[in-house]
Design an enzyme around this catalytic site. Structure first.
Site, PDB file in Angstrom:
ATOM      1  N   ARG A   2       0.865  -1.160   0.032  1.00 12.90           N
ATOM      2  CA  ARG A   2       0.124   0.078  -0.011  1.00 12.90           C
ATOM      3  C   ARG A   2       0.811   1.389  -0.049  1.00 12.90           C
ATOM      4  NH1 ARG A   2      -3.367  -2.680  -1.807  1.00 12.90           N
ATOM      5  NH2 ARG A   2      -5.593  -3.065  -0.808  1.00 12.90           N
ATOM      6  N   GLU A  22      -3.204   7.495  -4.356  1.00 20.19           N
ATOM      7  CA  GLU A  22      -3.089   7.231  -5.642  1.00 20.19           C
ATOM      8  C   GLU A  22      -4.473   7.438  -6.397  1.00 20.19           C
ATOM      9  OE1 GLU A  22      -1.840   3.258  -4.990  1.00 20.19           O
ATOM     10  OE2 GLU A  22      -3.853   2.242  -5.743  1.00 20.19           O
ATOM     11  N   HIS A  54      -1.309   0.194  -9.736  1.00 21.32           N
ATOM     12  CA  HIS A  54      -1.991  -0.825  -8.848  1.00 21.32           C
ATOM     13  C   HIS A  54      -2.428  -1.827  -9.583  1.00 21.32           C
ATOM     14  CE1 HIS A  54      -3.890  -0.883  -4.744  1.00 21.32           C
ATOM     15  NE2 HIS A  54      -3.673  -2.230  -5.433  1.00 21.32           N
TER      16      HIS A  54
END
Ligand code: NAD
Length: 341
Positions: A239, A268, A307
């Site tokens: 994370r 993000e 991601h």
């Protein structure tokens, strides 16, 4: 199963076309299903106000504002392990059952960590840039071996242990830190637990595999960087909030960090959708993290992926299978993978 007039109204959000096709093949024909590509935050909520079951991924903020507009909602089947995008207290108060996907492929995320590491260690990205322009000179493209390097693994759960298995194949030496050591795994996989300071001081490569909690936020900040070897490489597929982005920029500037591979970034969601910046939900510290991300993205020593560590075809297939099973078991009054606040 009941006929479609009485079948529960099931809404799938954040669907890609192939995922929709996959689910259409597997869902019982009498299910009353609807598929949307949008996140809950972007869709006109009036279109899904009648939903009884909602399935979404992490980019849908299923908060009180959104959930309050679905008065018939009885179940949320999130297609993720994490549930920090769901207001669990609201769900408890309103008897909405929440299920998740506890595991879908530790190998998938661990493989991506090594994709980032190998891209850095063998300068794959600048090499490709060069050959795209018909330049086949190897000057400036010397990399380094993983063999005999010390890999520091922070967090030895499912993904961390898979990363350790991969590292063994490269003949790396592994040191690990976890507040809950798994001694059986350390014997079986041949790695040593050390305290965090020792790991930071000895690792040539540090890979993060622990959850983001209030206790781990900015675990890797300036004090941690100051304990690291000069020239260390940092990999983060866990994370973004585990790393203090401002401190990472500093560590790159002063030469402590030689390179970083990041699949996750602080704030993000704002980088993904810059309109978020105008939403008023961002304080100065968050804006600073966003600005730092832009600087990182332009640093040639840094590789950022958006991601996608979880995003292999096999892993997403497993996520969809588990989500469908969660819905079936809920409808059969045998709830499975339920999450409580
Ligand atoms: P897991 O629960 O199996 O393992 C997490 C480990 O971290 C546990 O062993 C726990 O004891 C340890 N831990 C807790 N606090 C720690 C601390 N302060 N320092 C060091 N270790 C600590 O979880 P997992 O399935 O291995 O996933 C790890 C993380 O990867 C998740 O929390 C998630 O944030 C992230 N993840 C990212 C993606 C992606 O697509 N990028 C996908 C899945 C998971």
């Amino acid at each position: 199963m009941s006929d479609s007039s009485t079948a529960p109204r099931i809404v799938f959000l954040e669907m890609e076309t192939w995922e929709e096709d996959y689910l259409k093949r597997l869902c019982p024909p009498d299910w009353n299903t609807r598929y949307y590509s949008e996140e809950a935050d972007r869709i006109d909520l009036a279109r899904i106000a009648d939903a009884e079951i909602v399935s979404a991924f992490i980019y849908s903020s299923l908060d009180a504002r959104v959930l309050g507009q679905m008065p018939s909602l009885r179940m949320i089947a999130t297609r993720s392990t994490g549930v920090d995008h769901i207001d669990l207290a609201y769900c408890r108060e309103h008897n909405i059952v929440v299920s998740n996907v506890p595991s879908y492929g530790a190998n998938t995320v661990a493989e991506h960590s090594f994709a980032l590491l190998l891209s850095l260690s063998r300068k794959i990205y600048p090499a490709r840039e060069r050959t795209l322009h018909n330049n086949f000179s190897f000057h400036g493209l010397q990399g380094f071996d993983l063999k005999d390097k010390v890999l520091g693994v922070i967090g030895t759960g499912r993904i961390g242990q898979h990363a350790i298995r991969i590292a063994s194949g490269f003949e790396m030496q592994v040191l690990a830190y976890d507040p809950y050591p798994d001694t059986a795994a350390s014997q079986k996989l041949g790695f040593d637990y050390v305290d965090l300071d020792t790991l930071l001081a000895r690792a040539d490569v540090i890979s993060l595999h622990c959850p983001l909690t209030p206790a781990t936020r900015h675990l890797i900040g300036k004090p941690a960087f100051m304990k690291m070897k000069r020239g260390v490489y940092l990999i983060n597929t866990a994370r973004g909030g585990l790393i203090d982005t401002t401190a990472l920029l500093w560590a790159l500037d002063v030469g402590i960090v030689a390179g970083a591979g990041l699949d996750v970034l602080e704030e993000e969601e704002a980088v993904r959708e810059e309109r978020e910046l105008l939403s008023g939900r961002f304080d100065q510290a968050k804006l600073q993290a966003v600005l730092c991300n832009h600087v990182l993205a332009n640093d040639e020593r840094v590789i950022i992926t958006p991601h996608i560590a979880f995003n292999s075809r096999e892993a997403v297939g497993r996520i969809l299978d588990t989500t469908l099973n969660n819905i079936v078991s809920y409808l059969e009054a045998k709830p499975n993978n339920m999450v409580t606040a």
